[in-house]
Design a protein around this motif. Structure first.
Motif, PDB file in Angstrom:
ATOM      1  N   THR A  11     -18.279 -17.549  28.887  1.00 46.43           N
ATOM      2  CA  THR A  11     -17.456 -16.820  29.858  1.00 46.43           C
ATOM      3  C   THR A  11     -18.298 -16.135  30.936  1.00 46.43           C
ATOM      4  O   THR A  11     -17.760 -15.411  31.772  1.00 46.43           O
ATOM      5  N   ARG A  40     -16.407  -6.110  24.799  1.00 46.22           N
ATOM      6  CA  ARG A  40     -15.199  -5.848  25.588  1.00 46.22           C
ATOM      7  C   ARG A  40     -14.584  -7.157  26.075  1.00 46.22           C
ATOM      8  O   ARG A  40     -13.367  -7.342  26.026  1.00 46.22           O
ATOM      9  N   GLU A  41     -15.419  -8.082  26.540  1.00 47.77           N
ATOM     10  CA  GLU A  41     -14.916  -9.356  27.041  1.00 47.77           C
ATOM     11  C   GLU A  41     -14.317 -10.201  25.911  1.00 47.77           C
ATOM     12  O   GLU A  41     -13.283 -10.840  26.077  1.00 47.77           O
ATOM     13  N   PHE A  62     -10.345 -16.048  33.449  1.00 43.07           N
ATOM     14  CA  PHE A  62      -9.801 -15.974  32.098  1.00 43.07           C
ATOM     15  C   PHE A  62      -8.605 -16.908  31.907  1.00 43.07           C
ATOM     16  O   PHE A  62      -8.405 -17.454  30.824  1.00 43.07           O
ATOM     17  N   ARG A  89     -10.919  -8.889  25.178  1.00 41.93           N
ATOM     18  CA  ARG A  89      -9.955  -9.273  26.221  1.00 41.93           C
ATOM     19  C   ARG A  89      -9.467 -10.706  25.989  1.00 41.93           C
ATOM     20  O   ARG A  89      -8.270 -10.999  26.076  1.00 41.93           O
ATOM     21  N   THR A  98     -19.591 -12.792  20.484  1.00 44.28           N
ATOM     22  CA  THR A  98     -20.582 -12.230  21.389  1.00 44.28           C
ATOM     23  C   THR A  98     -21.900 -12.932  21.097  1.00 44.28           C
ATOM     24  O   THR A  98     -22.046 -13.619  20.083  1.00 44.28           O
ATOM     25  N   SER A 144     -11.663 -12.373  38.164  1.00 42.65           N
ATOM     26  CA  SER A 144     -11.738 -12.471  36.710  1.00 42.65           C
ATOM     27  C   SER A 144     -10.434 -12.997  36.126  1.00 42.65           C
ATOM     28  O   SER A 144     -10.434 -13.690  35.101  1.00 42.65           O
ATOM     29  N   THR A 159     -19.149 -14.933  24.670  1.00 40.39           N
ATOM     30  CA  THR A 159     -18.981 -13.887  25.681  1.00 40.39           C
ATOM     31  C   THR A 159     -20.259 -13.056  25.794  1.00 40.39           C
ATOM     32  O   THR A 159     -21.099 -13.065  24.901  1.00 40.39           O
TER      33      THR A 159
END
Length: 204
Positions: free
Chosen positions: A176, A78-79, A53, A82, A122, A49, A74
């Motif tokens: 992602t 949470r992603e 990223f 990040r 998202t 990961s 995403t």
């Protein structure tokens, strides 16, 4: 329960068999209004990961320096958070949409097509709002009403910024990760290259 049943969506073709089997619905693909110019790059897979990223941030920086607007999609809140932290570390201005405030997020997503704009979202955020290259003039006028800016100035600005975004290649969508449903992947890709505009997509 209904004597007649129909619907329209841009991503039903991949569910043709399910719609036929479950609802007895025949699916017809309607040609696009204008040719699709979007370039969909092959998916890229990374061993870790961290590598993934790092690649996402590198791509965002590259497209942003080229005046190209970027939408990062995403699979989870949470992603997206990040990626936002990494963007802050690299001092890259951006907006994050997590489907928490539909009204505010609609205004943000409407401007995600401006040159150099970076928007992280998202899969449920900003739905139902087209991303216009150069920005949405009506939305900008509303956002900048307190500055007393003239509507004609806004129109001219959007027109100039649209030309810059088009010249840069249009909206670039970076995913992602693939979703559980291919329809969701297609919905994200479909944010770019609308109505004959240039654009691109890349799942990392």
């Amino acid at each position: 329960l209904y004597p007649s049943l129909c619907g329209m969506t841009g991503t039903a073709a991949t569910s043709r068999e399910e719609l036929q089997r479950t609802y007895g619905l025949r699916l017809v693909v309607v040609p696009t209004n204008k040719p699709v110019l979007r370039r969909d790059e092959p998916d890229t897979v990374y061993a870790t990961s961290e590598e993934k990223f790092a690649s996402v941030i590198a791509e965002i920086e590259r497209y942003r320096h080229a005046n190209r607007p970027v939408l990062v999609g995403t699979t989870s809140v949470r992603e997206s958070e990040r990626i936002s932290r990494l963007l802050f570390e690299h001092r890259i201005p951006h907006n994050v949409l997590n489907a928490k405030d539909d009204g505010a997020e609609a205004d943000i997503i409407a401007q995600a097509g401006r040159p150099c704009a970076v928007t992280v979202s998202t899969n449920m955020a900003g739905r139902g709002v087209d991303i216009l290259l150069g920005g949405n003039a009506a939305g900008l006028l509303r956002l900048e009403a307190s500055t007393g800016i003239d509507s004609e100035d806004i129109m001219l600005r959007c027109s100039a910024e649209r030309a810059r975004a088009v010249a840069a290649g249009g909206l670039m969508v970076i995913g992602t990760g693939l979703h559980e449903s291919r329809r969701l992947d297609d919905q994200l890709r479909g944010r770019a290259g609308r109505q004959g505009d240039p654009g691109g997509s890349h799942y990392i």
